[in-house]
Scaffold this motif. Structure first.
Motif, PDB file in Angstrom:
ATOM      1  N   TYR A  28      98.234  20.423 -45.775  1.00  0.00           N
ATOM      2  CA  TYR A  28      98.567  20.181 -44.358  1.00  0.00           C
ATOM      3  C   TYR A  28      98.380  18.706 -44.015  1.00  0.00           C
ATOM      4  O   TYR A  28      99.189  18.102 -43.328  1.00  0.00           O
ATOM      5  N   VAL A  29      97.291  18.158 -44.518  1.00  0.00           N
ATOM      6  CA  VAL A  29      96.986  16.748 -44.242  1.00  0.00           C
ATOM      7  C   VAL A  29      98.011  15.848 -44.928  1.00  0.00           C
ATOM      8  O   VAL A  29      98.542  14.899 -44.327  1.00  0.00           O
ATOM      9  N   ALA A  30      98.312  16.157 -46.191  1.00  0.00           N
ATOM     10  CA  ALA A  30      99.263  15.332 -46.945  1.00  0.00           C
ATOM     11  C   ALA A  30     100.636  15.362 -46.263  1.00  0.00           C
ATOM     12  O   ALA A  30     101.290  14.320 -46.104  1.00  0.00           O
ATOM     13  N   SER A  31     101.051  16.537 -45.825  1.00  0.00           N
ATOM     14  CA  SER A  31     102.356  16.648 -45.168  1.00  0.00           C
ATOM     15  C   SER A  31     102.356  15.884 -43.838  1.00  0.00           C
ATOM     16  O   SER A  31     103.322  15.194 -43.498  1.00  0.00           O
ATOM     17  N   ALA A  32     101.266  15.995 -43.078  1.00  0.00           N
ATOM     18  CA  ALA A  32     101.198  15.305 -41.779  1.00  0.00           C
ATOM     19  C   ALA A  32     101.265  13.789 -41.974  1.00  0.00           C
ATOM     20  O   ALA A  32     101.966  13.081 -41.234  1.00  0.00           O
TER      21      ALA A  32
ATOM     22  N   GLY B 250     105.573   5.362 -40.749  1.00  0.00           N
ATOM     23  CA  GLY B 250     106.602   4.626 -40.014  1.00  0.00           C
ATOM     24  C   GLY B 250     106.067   4.320 -38.624  1.00  0.00           C
ATOM     25  O   GLY B 250     106.117   3.189 -38.153  1.00  0.00           O
ATOM     26  N   MET B 251     105.484   5.353 -38.006  1.00  0.00           N
ATOM     27  CA  MET B 251     104.773   5.162 -36.734  1.00  0.00           C
ATOM     28  C   MET B 251     103.468   4.417 -37.042  1.00  0.00           C
ATOM     29  O   MET B 251     103.043   3.527 -36.319  1.00  0.00           O
ATOM     30  N   VAL B 252     102.834   4.824 -38.128  1.00  0.00           N
ATOM     31  CA  VAL B 252     101.644   4.128 -38.647  1.00  0.00           C
ATOM     32  C   VAL B 252     101.841   3.964 -40.157  1.00  0.00           C
ATOM     33  O   VAL B 252     102.705   4.616 -40.732  1.00  0.00           O
ATOM     34  N   GLY B 253     101.030   3.117 -40.758  1.00  0.00           N
ATOM     35  CA  GLY B 253     101.052   3.022 -42.219  1.00  0.00           C
ATOM     36  C   GLY B 253     100.254   4.183 -42.804  1.00  0.00           C
ATOM     37  O   GLY B 253      99.407   4.772 -42.125  1.00  0.00           O
ATOM     38  N   ILE B 254     100.543   4.528 -44.039  1.00  0.00           N
ATOM     39  CA  ILE B 254      99.662   5.459 -44.764  1.00  0.00           C
ATOM     40  C   ILE B 254      99.395   4.846 -46.139  1.00  0.00           C
ATOM     41  O   ILE B 254     100.136   3.954 -46.571  1.00  0.00           O
ATOM     42  N   ASP B 255      98.331   5.330 -46.767  1.00  0.00           N
ATOM     43  CA  ASP B 255      98.003   4.779 -48.082  1.00  0.00           C
ATOM     44  C   ASP B 255      98.884   5.374 -49.167  1.00  0.00           C
ATOM     45  O   ASP B 255      99.492   4.670 -49.968  1.00  0.00           O
ATOM     46  N   MET B 256      98.975   6.702 -49.217  1.00  0.00           N
ATOM     47  CA  MET B 256      99.661   7.386 -50.312  1.00  0.00           C
ATOM     48  C   MET B 256      99.649   8.880 -50.005  1.00  0.00           C
ATOM     49  O   MET B 256      99.076   9.303 -49.005  1.00  0.00           O
ATOM     50  N   ILE B 257     100.215   9.664 -50.912  1.00  0.00           N
ATOM     51  CA  ILE B 257     100.060  11.122 -50.833  1.00  0.00           C
ATOM     52  C   ILE B 257      98.879  11.482 -51.731  1.00  0.00           C
ATOM     53  O   ILE B 257      98.979  11.451 -52.954  1.00  0.00           O
ATOM     54  N   ALA B 258      97.740  11.780 -51.099  1.00  0.00           N
ATOM     55  CA  ALA B 258      96.533  12.170 -51.848  1.00  0.00           C
ATOM     56  C   ALA B 258      96.221  13.612 -51.481  1.00  0.00           C
ATOM     57  O   ALA B 258      95.404  13.888 -50.615  1.00  0.00           O
ATOM     58  N   GLY B 259      96.939  14.524 -52.129  1.00  0.00           N
ATOM     59  CA  GLY B 259      96.815  15.940 -51.789  1.00  0.00           C
ATOM     60  C   GLY B 259      95.850  16.665 -52.705  1.00  0.00           C
ATOM     61  O   GLY B 259      94.926  16.045 -53.252  1.00  0.00           O
TER      62      GLY B 259
ATOM     63  N   HIS C 238      87.964   7.086 -55.538  1.00  0.00           N
ATOM     64  CA  HIS C 238      88.400   8.432 -55.932  1.00  0.00           C
ATOM     65  C   HIS C 238      89.582   8.932 -55.096  1.00  0.00           C
ATOM     66  O   HIS C 238      90.068  10.034 -55.337  1.00  0.00           O
ATOM     67  N   VAL C 239      90.016   8.141 -54.136  1.00  0.00           N
ATOM     68  CA  VAL C 239      91.226   8.535 -53.395  1.00  0.00           C
ATOM     69  C   VAL C 239      92.419   8.065 -54.225  1.00  0.00           C
ATOM     70  O   VAL C 239      92.645   6.857 -54.392  1.00  0.00           O
ATOM     71  N   LEU C 240      93.155   9.051 -54.756  1.00  0.00           N
ATOM     72  CA  LEU C 240      94.150   8.754 -55.785  1.00  0.00           C
ATOM     73  C   LEU C 240      95.436   9.530 -55.524  1.00  0.00           C
ATOM     74  O   LEU C 240      95.399  10.618 -54.931  1.00  0.00           O
ATOM     75  N   PRO C 241      96.560   8.982 -56.003  1.00  0.00           N
ATOM     76  CA  PRO C 241      97.844   9.662 -55.783  1.00  0.00           C
ATOM     77  C   PRO C 241      97.969  10.961 -56.574  1.00  0.00           C
ATOM     78  O   PRO C 241      97.550  11.031 -57.730  1.00  0.00           O
ATOM     79  N   THR C 242      98.563  11.978 -55.941  1.00  0.00           N
ATOM     80  CA  THR C 242      98.746  13.284 -56.591  1.00  0.00           C
ATOM     81  C   THR C 242     100.232  13.668 -56.639  1.00  0.00           C
ATOM     82  O   THR C 242     101.070  12.917 -56.147  1.00  0.00           O
ATOM     83  N   SER C 243     100.516  14.822 -57.166  1.00  0.00           N
ATOM     84  CA  SER C 243     101.867  15.409 -57.307  1.00  0.00           C
ATOM     85  C   SER C 243     102.886  14.450 -57.929  1.00  0.00           C
ATOM     86  O   SER C 243     104.004  14.346 -57.443  1.00  0.00           O
ATOM     87  N   GLY C 244     102.464  13.746 -58.938  1.00  0.00           N
ATOM     88  CA  GLY C 244     103.391  12.873 -59.670  1.00  0.00           C
ATOM     89  C   GLY C 244     103.602  11.519 -59.013  1.00  0.00           C
ATOM     90  O   GLY C 244     104.328  10.670 -59.539  1.00  0.00           O
ATOM     91  N   THR C 245     102.967  11.280 -57.847  1.00  0.00           N
ATOM     92  CA  THR C 245     103.207  10.009 -57.151  1.00  0.00           C
ATOM     93  C   THR C 245     102.465   8.832 -57.803  1.00  0.00           C
ATOM     94  O   THR C 245     102.661   7.693 -57.404  1.00  0.00           O
TER      95      THR C 245
ATOM     96  N   SER D 132     102.440   4.949 -57.046  1.00  0.00           N
ATOM     97  CA  SER D 132     101.329   4.626 -56.136  1.00  0.00           C
ATOM     98  C   SER D 132     100.079   4.269 -56.925  1.00  0.00           C
ATOM     99  O   SER D 132      99.949   4.649 -58.085  1.00  0.00           O
ATOM    100  N   SER D 133      99.144   3.623 -56.252  1.00  0.00           N
ATOM    101  CA  SER D 133      97.912   3.151 -56.896  1.00  0.00           C
ATOM    102  C   SER D 133      96.701   3.759 -56.201  1.00  0.00           C
ATOM    103  O   SER D 133      96.819   4.314 -55.107  1.00  0.00           O
ATOM    104  N   PRO D 134      95.511   3.617 -56.794  1.00  0.00           N
ATOM    105  CA  PRO D 134      94.295   4.098 -56.119  1.00  0.00           C
ATOM    106  C   PRO D 134      94.115   3.402 -54.770  1.00  0.00           C
ATOM    107  O   PRO D 134      94.578   2.269 -54.588  1.00  0.00           O
ATOM    108  N   LEU D 135      93.429   4.073 -53.836  1.00  0.00           N
ATOM    109  CA  LEU D 135      93.081   3.409 -52.579  1.00  0.00           C
ATOM    110  C   LEU D 135      92.262   2.164 -52.919  1.00  0.00           C
ATOM    111  O   LEU D 135      91.443   2.183 -53.841  1.00  0.00           O
TER     112      LEU D 135
END
Ligand SMILES: NC(=O)c1ccc[n+]([C@@H]2O[C@H](COP(=O)([O-])OP(=O)(O)OC[C@H]3O[C@@H](n4cnc5c(N)ncnc54)[C@H](O)[C@@H]3O)[C@@H](O)[C@H]2O)c1
Ligand SMILES: N[C@H](CO)Cc1c[nH]c[nH+]1
Ligand SMILES: [Zn+2]
Length: 438
Positions: free
Chosen positions: A225-229, A235-244, A377-384, A388-391
């Motif tokens: 839910y968080v990753a999807s949100a 675009g409205m805000v920046g995000i780091d990556m998809i860390a699901g 430890h905040v890292l990209p998941t689902s093949g990203t 993408s790189s670590p936070l």
């Protein structure tokens, strides 16, 4: 109740391998669509109704009811009191982890997080100015487990970058505040903290509400839910990556005790039913031994229900022809965490291109990286991890180009620019350059 953890058994020489492999990596489309729809509805509602909607969803999803959003803010005094109340061993562990994470991120800032410039021979200055973000929202997960380590992993690089305002959100099911989470916020220097989570917290940070300040960027891991949100507010805000949901891939040569590998697979499976644990190995007897250890160890795990579901639905034990092939498959998966559980990890590391973090050798359990090795430890998941790189400190900074053209430089650049501007049919550009020619 008895639980069974039955990861899929695949072999690369099997004719069905490509089909079965794709099935394992794929998310269920039904689950995905249901989550996407719910998240879209929550975001729209929070954008429209602000605090009132956040309060409603917090009551519904986290079982935490409050009269006002103000009541869901944690005060600095509460954070400090939580720190002071910790047993000495926990306080020391938190401080020691924080020190290592800070040192690592300070080194990272020195290596590639500083402004730079150079001058041409004619005195023209070119460079890049690095500035911290003004205000960030850090998401600390809290639905199925509490994550003080994620507080450190988000807030410390933000502090090292020099972010002015760090706003933390953390779901607090049934209002049960975790003292380590609060204490970590105190240690890491979080500026404001709210006990809200899920898509509603991401929406509040992205759009702003009467109580929650709108931020420039949202970082941090979370469930689907968080990753999807986060994806939707980009675009409205920046995000780091998809860390699901967490992932581990163990690439084993068969020399590590199989119970170590079984427990490493558990370590990520226990995060979430949607987490993914995979073993790649060229030794069939070793894979059998790991499965035996999974069966033996599972009953003693407090989170056996989550582990069993994660391993059975999304896990895989894959027999490969050799380690070179295991490396190639690992690159296709691009896992969040990749353990090279081998006597000779440096022989294989050059073959590994895509992973959030690579853990070399049998003693480097992934869980050390989760808490205290130092890297994020905040890292990209689902093949990203393919892109993408670590936070890192760089996620809390942005860069502006710096250009100062000297009078002599303008004589050369002005001619080049004018030719190209006329070529584009842009007279204003050409003449602005030409006016500075002597
Ligand atoms: N990739 C990384 O770097 C990393 C790091 C740490 C944790 N993780 C992952 O973070 C996740 C943490 O998940 P969690 O659930 O414990 O905490 P979370 O904070 O991510 O999610 C909890 C929130 O999810 C929302 N939610 C749950 N069920 C819902 C539903 N049916 N409808 C709408 N909203 C719902 C609720 O709002 C709740 O507050 C795990 O998947 C873990 O593997 C990833
Ligand atoms: N493994 C998680 C990242 O996927 C991070 C974490 C925190 N605590 C335990 N583990
Ligand atoms: Zn973990």
């Amino acid at each position: 109740m008895e639980f069974v953890a039955a990861p899929a058994r695949l072999s690369t020489t099997d004719a069905r391998f490509e089909h079965d492999f794709a099935q394992r990596l794929h998310w269920s489309a039904d689950t995905d669509a249901a989550i996407e729809q719910r998240v879209a509805d929550i975001l729209a509602d929070v954008q429209k109704r602000g605090d009132a909607a956040v309060l409603e969803y917090t009551a519904r999803f986290d079982g935490l009811s409050a009269e006002s959003m103000g009541a869901l803010e944690l005060t600095q005094a509460e954070l400090k009191a939580a720190f002071d109340s910790l047993p000495v061993a926990e306080r020391e562990a938190l401080e020691s982890a924080a020190r290592r994470v800070r040192s690592y991120h300070e080194a990272q800032k020195k290596a590639n997080g500083e402004s730079w410039s150079y001058r041409d021979e004619d005195g023209t200055l070119l460079g890049q100015k690095v500035t911290p973000l003004d205000r960030v929202g850090i998401y600390v997960p809290g639905g199925k487990a509490a994550y003080p380590s994620s507080v450190l992993m988000n807030a410390i690089p933000a502090q090292v970058a020099g972010v002015g305002d760090i706003i933390m959100v953390v779901p607090t099911p049934q209002g049960a505040k975790n003292p380590l989470v609060l204490a970590a916020a105190y240690v890491a220097g979080v500026h404001r903290a709210f006990t809200i989570g899920g898509a509603q917290a991401v929406a509040a940070l992205a759009y702003g509400t009467a109580t929650i300040p709108k931020v420039d960027k949202i970082t941090g891991p979370g469930n689907a839910y968080v990753a999807s949100a986060k994806k939707r507010v980009f675009g409205m805000v920046g995000i780091d990556m998809i860390a699901g949901p967490s992932e581990i891939l163990v690439l084993a040569d068969g020399t590590t005790p199989p119970e170590w590998v079984a427990m490493d697979l558990f370590s990520q499976a226990e995060h979430d039913e949607l987490a993914q644990s995979i073993l790649l190995c060229p030794d069939a007897a070793y894979i059998d031994a790991v499965q035996r250890e999974i069966d033996r160890l599972l009953p003693e795990m407090p989170r056996k229900a989550i582990i069993a579901k994660s391993l059975s639905d999304r896990g895989a034990l894959i027999l490969t022809k050799d380690i070179e092939e295991a490396c190639a498959i690992s690159n296709r998966i691009a896992p969040e965490h990749l353990e090279v559980s081998s006597r000779d990890p440096h022989k294989w590391e050059p073959l590994l291109k895509h992973a959030g973090a690579i853990f070399l050798g049998a003693y480097t359990s992934e869980s050390l990286g989760d808490y205290c090795a130092g890297p994020n430890h905040v890292l990209p998941t689902s093949g990203t991890a393919r892109f993408s790189s670590p936070l890192g400190v760089y996620d809390f900074q942005k860069r502006s180009s710096l250009i100062e053209v000297s009078e002599a430089g303008a004589q050369i650049l002005g001619k080049t620019a004018a030719v190209l501007a006329y070529g584009e049919g842009l007279q204003g550009h050409a003449r602005a350059a030409e006016m500075r020619l002597k």
